[in-house]
Design an enzyme around this catalytic site. Structure first.
Site, PDB file in Angstrom:
ATOM      1  N   MET A 166      -7.164   9.116   9.748  1.00 12.61           N
ATOM      2  CA  MET A 166      -7.905   9.368   8.705  1.00 12.61           C
ATOM      3  C   MET A 166      -8.611  11.017   8.695  1.00 12.61           C
ATOM      4  O   MET A 166      -9.004  11.144  10.071  1.00 12.61           O
ATOM      5  CB  MET A 166      -8.860   8.399   7.596  1.00 12.61           C
ATOM      6  CG  MET A 166      -7.880   7.158   7.547  1.00 12.61           C
ATOM      7  SD  MET A 166      -9.110   5.914   6.855  1.00 12.61           S
ATOM      8  CE  MET A 166      -9.701   5.103   8.174  1.00 12.61           C
ATOM      9  N   ASP A 209       0.848  -1.299   0.000  1.00  8.78           N
ATOM     10  CA  ASP A 209       0.031  -0.019  -0.220  1.00  8.78           C
ATOM     11  C   ASP A 209       0.795   1.345   0.015  1.00  8.78           C
ATOM     12  O   ASP A 209       2.036   1.136   0.319  1.00  8.78           O
ATOM     13  CB  ASP A 209      -0.805  -0.023   1.193  1.00  8.78           C
ATOM     14  CG  ASP A 209      -2.040  -0.717   1.166  1.00  8.78           C
ATOM     15  OD1 ASP A 209      -2.200  -1.306   0.037  1.00  8.78           O
ATOM     16  OD2 ASP A 209      -3.114  -0.717   2.115  1.00  8.78           O
ATOM     17  N   LYS A 245      -3.877   3.307  -3.372  1.00 12.12           N
ATOM     18  CA  LYS A 245      -4.600   3.822  -2.281  1.00 12.12           C
ATOM     19  C   LYS A 245      -4.300   5.210  -1.791  1.00 12.12           C
ATOM     20  O   LYS A 245      -4.557   5.587  -0.990  1.00 12.12           O
ATOM     21  CB  LYS A 245      -4.748   2.925  -0.826  1.00 12.12           C
ATOM     22  CG  LYS A 245      -5.626   1.790  -1.003  1.00 12.12           C
ATOM     23  CD  LYS A 245      -6.745   1.604  -0.453  1.00 12.12           C
ATOM     24  CE  LYS A 245      -7.430   0.519  -0.674  1.00 12.12           C
ATOM     25  NZ  LYS A 245      -7.119  -0.505   0.534  1.00 12.12           N
TER      26      LYS A 245
HETATM   27  N1  SAH Z   1      -3.454   0.489   9.584  1.00  9.08           N
HETATM   28  C1  SAH Z   1      -3.130   1.616   9.576  1.00  9.08           C
HETATM   29  C2  SAH Z   1      -3.908   2.680   9.428  1.00  9.08           C
HETATM   30  C3  SAH Z   1      -4.539   2.854   7.929  1.00  9.08           C
HETATM   31  S1  SAH Z   1      -5.890   4.020   7.821  1.00  9.08           S
HETATM   32  C4  SAH Z   1      -2.235   1.900  11.024  1.00  9.08           C
HETATM   33  O1  SAH Z   1      -2.462   1.030  11.847  1.00  9.08           O
HETATM   34  O2  SAH Z   1      -1.455   2.912  11.208  1.00  9.08           O
HETATM   35  C5  SAH Z   1      -4.745   5.259   7.269  1.00  9.08           C
HETATM   36  C6  SAH Z   1      -4.644   6.560   8.220  1.00  9.08           C
HETATM   37  O3  SAH Z   1      -3.447   5.887   8.904  1.00  9.08           O
HETATM   38  C7  SAH Z   1      -4.059   7.752   7.770  1.00  9.08           C
HETATM   39  O4  SAH Z   1      -5.218   8.502   7.016  1.00  9.08           O
HETATM   40  C8  SAH Z   1      -3.475   8.345   8.718  1.00  9.08           C
HETATM   41  O5  SAH Z   1      -4.472   8.940   9.512  1.00  9.08           O
HETATM   42  C9  SAH Z   1      -2.934   7.106   9.561  1.00  9.08           C
HETATM   43  N2  SAH Z   1      -1.287   6.949   9.258  1.00  9.08           N
HETATM   44  C10 SAH Z   1      -0.923   5.736   8.886  1.00  9.08           C
HETATM   45  N3  SAH Z   1       0.447   6.264   8.669  1.00  9.08           N
HETATM   46  C11 SAH Z   1       0.720   7.267   9.019  1.00  9.08           C
HETATM   47  C12 SAH Z   1       1.900   8.414   9.508  1.00  9.08           C
HETATM   48  N4  SAH Z   1       3.073   7.692   9.244  1.00  9.08           N
HETATM   49  N5  SAH Z   1       1.704   9.268   9.940  1.00  9.08           N
HETATM   50  C13 SAH Z   1       0.465   9.928  10.302  1.00  9.08           C
HETATM   51  N6  SAH Z   1      -0.630   9.176   9.812  1.00  9.08           N
HETATM   52  C14 SAH Z   1      -0.595   7.929   9.487  1.00  9.08           C
END
Ligand code: SAH
Length: 520
Positions: free
Chosen positions: A183, A46, A68
């Site tokens: 998100m 992803d 995505k």
């Molecule tokens: N499974 C992921 C989340 C997926 S949904 C997890 O556990 O982190 C996607 C959202 O995750 C993004 O919109 C943001 O809000 C957050 N996200 C993921 N990686 C990030 C990062 N490095 N910094 C800030 N937000 C992040």
């Protein structure tokens, strides 16, 4: 993951590993995730999974980007599910690599369900979620004994105005504690208004952490009343996590990550993938956003037989001179194929150029007899001279094909008998598994590091447009000269011509730059 050596019947299905890639920092990946990536036949990843970890994949692994990212062509969820099932039916081991933890938002559960429904075996490898690591890297603990006793994760993806919204903002307001939103930074205005409407106090501290745990991390703080406006003013874009709660105030004393010396600097490393890691991990530890863009790759020499014959006769020489760690490795790989006793090396003495080369020799439990202070070929000649009469000494020089030829020439002039053993060949790296070239084009960089003349030449041979403002750090005068001859300007040159010397020079350069920027 099952070992490849186990025999598999032809019609046996493969397996899908739903793997958490962690929040971004390469160090925040589990050992299990790394193991799965190293062994996978197919990797489907992803937008939020750090592509650098694709460098761990086998050379012939099939790598598929599922996207995505808003506005970019990517596979639909149905297409992803179908792809996973299809590849599994081909008997492949598939890693489905997802940012953070696979079961925290981001549709991991749906994918798992589809895999089960297709009757395919699967495994879940949890990851460190951005919901916890994001705040932590911004100096915000999600819990603190005197501030809160519960944490809530919610998605801001839902439109709060939607009548059937799954998020009950009234309940959230009543619940209090720390609330982490994934998100939906784009919907911050609507979400904060809704919270205010539900009676949450307007001076509640809020933080947004963007690209958390990567070298691009940025944090914005404010209150429930003003955070949406601040984010708009700053053009604060996703991906970001939002933290609502008293714990945000702890950042004042606990912020550590954004204070590291190379924080916010994007630095390109051009060594071979295998060699890069030492430099990359040290740069990362200083907070840099490292882009590994290997320009060269190590291949066996054109005439492996000739090399092997020289290795076989190594004990007949007075000296073996190694000019690189790669040469040492190539030499002993063959040596221990030919002999099963280290003593077969005989009484030969060993000379090395550079501390990394010497270290590699020491790794084989051999003593280095001569190690010039300066890590350039000229200095070796000087040292040999100091050792006395070089006349008629038999020297085996282990080196790369097409290396600069001053060393054998000078030694021969002094009367030595020099045989050159071509141990390996550096060839241009044609693959771009991690998409580093695209990333460099799209996002630029602050600095590029060159650790040898061949990294300069091969980087330029890629023909990439020079990113605006990208400065250059060179490991030493020979590399700098090559770069200058190619029309480049050197901004940093290491005083000690090794990786630590380069690191030190880069660090000093940015420290001085920060001081001068603060003054102006
Ligand atoms: N499974 C992921 C989340 C997926 S949904 C997890 O556990 O982190 C996607 C959202 O995750 C993004 O919109 C943001 O809000 C957050 N996200 C993921 N990686 C990030 C990062 N490095 N910094 C800030 N937000 C992040």
């Amino acid at each position: 993951m099952e070992s490849k050596s186990k025999s598999k019947s032809k019609d046996e299905d493969g397996k899908v590993y739903l793997v958490g890639a962690g929040p971004g920092d390469l160090g925040l990946v589990t050992l299990r995730a790394k193991e799965c990536i190293e062994q996978a036949d197919v990797i489907v990843y992803d937008h939020l999974a750090n592509p650098e970890m694709l460098g761990w994949a086998r050379d012939n692994a099939e790598i598929i980007y599922a996207g995505k990212k808003a506005g970019e062509h990517s596979l639909s969820q149905q297409e992803i599910n179908a792809l996973l099932a299809k590849k599994a039916r081909e008997g492949k081991q598939i890693v489905r690599l997802k940012g953070g933890d696979p079961f925290v938002f981001g549709r991991g559960a749906e994918e798992a369900k589809a895999i089960v429904d297709a009757g395919i075996e699967f495994e879940i490898v949890p990851g460190i979620t951005s919901a916890i690591a994001g705040p932590a890297y911004a100096g915000i603990p999600v819990t603190h004994r005197s501030e809160n006793s519960h944490v809530t994760f919610f998605t801001g993806h839902e439109d709060p105005a939607k009548t059937e919204s799954a998020i009950d903002y009234a309940a959230l307001a009543k619940l209090g504690g720390t609330q982490v939103m994934l998100m939906g930074v784009e919907r911050l205005e609507a979400i904060t208004s809704e919270m205010l409407k539900q009676g949450v106090r307007e001076d509640l501290p809020v933080a947004l952490v963007r690209w958390a745990t990567t070298g691009r991390q940025e944090t914005l703080t404010g209150t429930l009343r003003n955070i949406a406006e601040r984010a708009l003013d700053r053009g604060f874009e996703p991906p970001a996590v939002a933290v609502f709660g008293e714990v945000v105030a702890l950042r004042e004393s606990l912020n550590w990550c954004e204070k590291r010396p190379l924080s916010g600097k994007r630095i390109v490393v051009t060594r071979t993938r295998k060699q890069a890691s030492a430099l990359s991990s040290k740069l990362r530890a200083l907070g840099a956003d490292v882009l590994e863009l290997p320009t060269i790759r190590i291949e066996p020499p054109s005439d492996l037989r000739a090399f092997a014959e020289l290795v076989q006769d190594a004990h007949t020489y007075d000296w073996i001179a190694f000019t690189s760690a790669t040469g040492v490795e190539a030499f002993f790989e063959i040596f221990f194929k030919l002999y099963d006793d280290a003593r077969e090396i005989g009484g030969v003495r060993i000379a090395t150029i550079g501390p990394a080369t010497a270290q590699r020799v020491k790794d084989f439990h051999l003593h280095v007899d001569l190690q010039p202070d300066e890590f350039v070929a000229e200095a070796v000649v000087r040292e040999f001279r100091k050792q006395g009469d070089v006349e008629n000494l038999r020297i085996l020089l282990v080196r790369a094909e097409k290396a600069r030829d001053v060393l054998p020439k000078e030694l021969s002039t002094l009367g030595a008998i020099v045989d050159e053993a071509f141990a390996y060949r550096t060839v241009p790296e044609t693959r771009d598994t991690t998409g580093a070239r695209r990333q460099l084009l799209e996002q630029g960089a602050d600095l590029i590091t060159f650790t040898s003349s061949s990294t300069v030449e091969n980087f330029l041979a890629l023909g990439l447009p020079w990113p605006k403002g990208m400065q250059i750090a060179s490991i030493g005068p020979i590399t700098s000269k090559t770069a200058r001859d190619c029309g480049l300007k050197i901004d940093i040159e290491a005083r000690r011509h090794d990786i630590d010397g380069l690191l030190e020079a880069v660090r000093e350069f940015f420290a001085a730059k920060d001081v001068s920027e603060q003054r102006s």
